[in-house]
Each structure stands twice: as C-alpha cells, then as structure tokens.
Design a protein around this motif. Structure first.
Motif, PDB file in Angstrom:
ATOM      1  N   HIS A   1       0.836  -1.207   0.000  1.00  0.00           N
ATOM      2  CA  HIS A   1       0.000   0.000   0.000  1.00  0.00           C
ATOM      3  C   HIS A   1       0.870   1.256   0.000  1.00  0.00           C
ATOM      4  CE1 HIS A   1      -3.765  -2.013   0.271  1.00  0.00           C
ATOM      5  NE2 HIS A   1      -3.629  -2.440   1.516  1.00  0.00           N
ATOM      6  N   PHE A   2       1.903   1.248   0.822  1.00  0.00           N
ATOM      7  CA  PHE A   2       2.786   2.414   0.881  1.00  0.00           C
ATOM      8  C   PHE A   2       3.458   2.647  -0.466  1.00  0.00           C
ATOM      9  CE2 PHE A   2       6.738   4.634   1.550  1.00  0.00           C
ATOM     10  CZ  PHE A   2       6.398   5.646   2.426  1.00  0.00           C
ATOM     11  N   SER A   3       3.901   1.560  -1.095  1.00  0.00           N
ATOM     12  CA  SER A   3       4.575   1.694  -2.389  1.00  0.00           C
ATOM     13  C   SER A   3       3.653   2.300  -3.438  1.00  0.00           C
ATOM     14  CB  SER A   3       5.076   0.320  -2.860  1.00  0.00           C
ATOM     15  OG  SER A   3       6.135  -0.138  -2.043  1.00  0.00           O
ATOM     16  N   GLU A   4       2.383   1.923  -3.418  1.00  0.00           N
ATOM     17  CA  GLU A   4       1.436   2.523  -4.357  1.00  0.00           C
ATOM     18  C   GLU A   4       1.200   3.990  -4.030  1.00  0.00           C
ATOM     19  OE1 GLU A   4      -2.175   0.472  -5.065  1.00  0.00           O
ATOM     20  OE2 GLU A   4      -1.179  -1.201  -6.066  1.00  0.00           O
ATOM     21  N   LEU A   5       1.198   4.299  -2.751  1.00  0.00           N
ATOM     22  CA  LEU A   5       0.954   5.669  -2.302  1.00  0.00           C
ATOM     23  C   LEU A   5       1.981   6.632  -2.889  1.00  0.00           C
ATOM     24  CD1 LEU A   5      -1.175   6.805  -0.209  1.00  0.00           C
ATOM     25  CD2 LEU A   5       0.727   6.889   1.403  1.00  0.00           C
ATOM     26  N   VAL A   6       3.255   6.206  -2.923  1.00  0.00           N
ATOM     27  CA  VAL A   6       4.321   7.082  -3.423  1.00  0.00           C
ATOM     28  C   VAL A   6       4.778   6.684  -4.819  1.00  0.00           C
ATOM     29  CG1 VAL A   6       5.131   7.583  -1.087  1.00  0.00           C
ATOM     30  CG2 VAL A   6       6.153   5.681  -2.349  1.00  0.00           C
ATOM     31  N   GLY A   7       4.089   5.702  -5.418  1.00  0.00           N
ATOM     32  CA  GLY A   7       4.486   5.212  -6.740  1.00  0.00           C
ATOM     33  C   GLY A   7       3.453   5.470  -7.801  1.00  0.00           C
TER      34      GLY A   7
END
Length: 218
Positions: A180-186
């Motif tokens: 989820h975090f990776s999608e947030l900043v990706g």
C-alpha cells in the motif's frame, strides 16, 4: 534508497528473537492489567499512585517490545519497500477521494498502535485539516496505512503470530502494508477494493516465505 532485496524467510535464530520480543510484550501487558486492577483496589492515595506508576511503566515496556518485534520482522524478512521515502502521488480514485493528500511527504515507518480507536488530524495540501482513522475494527484488520503514509500495526496480529508459533502473520501484514505504501508514493492509490486485491495478491504470492498455513492466508 533501501537495502531491501524483497521478502525472504528469516532464520530460526531470527524468528526466535522476534517471538521472544512478542512474548515479553504479552507479559508486560498482563502486568499492566494487574497494576490497573490494583489502582482500583487501592485503599489510599499513596498505594493508588504507586499502582498508576506501575501501569505506565508496564505499558511502556509492552509498547517497546511490540515495536521491537515489528522492527526485527521488517529487518529479518527484508520487508522495507523499495522507496521508503517519497511524496504522495495523486490518487487514481475516480471519485477523487484522497486528492487532498497529493504531495504530502511520506516516510515508511510501521508503528505499533494499542488503541482500537484513533482519529488522526492531517493537514492536507488543500490547506484544510482532514481526519482519518476513526474507529478501527479490530476483528477484521491487523493494521492499516493512512493517506499520508502512516502505517499502524495493531495488537491482534501478534495474537495470530503466537497461535502460529512463528512471526509469519506479522511479516505477511507488514509486507501487505508495504505494498500500500509503495502505491501511495508510486503509481498512486485508487479505490479501496482494487488496492486491497493487488496488495493481497502480492503478499499471497510470498506466503510460503512467511510460512503461513491455510488459515493465516485468508
């Protein structure tokens, strides 16, 4: 940048260290509840004060050990996202939900949260305060990642680890929230359902790494 090379199985010694931290946290929580009962049973103010001091001391110890377990699990299972720091990308939600978080600075740092209810005030890029979190359903979730990148890990996932006899459920959850975090900043997050499906798919593909049985894969 991150030194993470993707999820891998922890060694027996590493898993023992994680589980030892979880067990110490449980003992501290039990002592905290005992001290809390002593507060109510105190016959004078001095005894009540001493019991309150013990409550706070055991609470701190509990939180420290749960936090240690999270940090060790992330480290030993190599779960740090490729980009642990960044800015929130504009969400792809067709309804425009979460656009206020676009551009916020986000740092990956999963943290233990004991309370079952939390409302977090986040200043948005639109100049307004936004309130996220509210009541967390402890029966259906072990953690979560907020629109500003804050990731919380709840007490219940440690119960799953104790039942499993290994840190696998905790590792699975940290990996899941890391997606989820990776999608947030990706790529940018879109609607909740699609994001959950992608995150669960990625974590289930690594389930053998976390040594999960069928019950813990659900």
């Amino acid at each position: 940048t991150s030194t993470s090379v993707g999820p891998c199985t922890a060694s027996a010694e590493e898993k023992y260290e994680i589980m030892a931290a979880i067990r110490e946290a449980w003992l501290a929580e039990k002592a905290m509840h005992t001290a809390f009962n002593e507060v109510g049973a105190a016959s004078n103010e001095d005894d009540k004060y001493d019991a309150q001091v013990r409550v706070f001391a055991h609470e701190k110890k509990m939180k420290d050990f749960f936090s240690d377990a999270i940090w060790l699990t992330e480290r030993y299972y190599h779960l740090t996202p490729p980009r642990p720091n960044g800015s929130v990308v504009k969400p792809k939600d067709p309804l425009g939900r979460g656009e206020w978080s676009t551009g916020l600075s986000a740092t990956w740092k999963p943290e233990f949260l004991y309370a079952g209810k939390e409302t977090l005030k986040v200043p948005g890029k639109d100049g307004r305060n936004h309130f996220v979190g509210d009541k967390i359903n402890l029966g259906t979730t072990g953690g979560g990642t907020y629109p500003n990148g804050r990731t919380i890990i709840l007490r219940e996932i440690f119960e799953d680890a104790m039942k499993a006899g290994n840190p696998g459920p905790l590792a699975f959850l940290i990996h899941h929230e890391g997606r989820h975090f990776s999608e947030l900043v990706g790529r940018g997050r879109d609607n909740y359902e699609e994001g959950e499906l992608r995150a669960y798919k990625a974590s289930l593909e690594a389930a053998d790494t976390f040594e999960l049985d069928d019950d813990n894969k659900e």
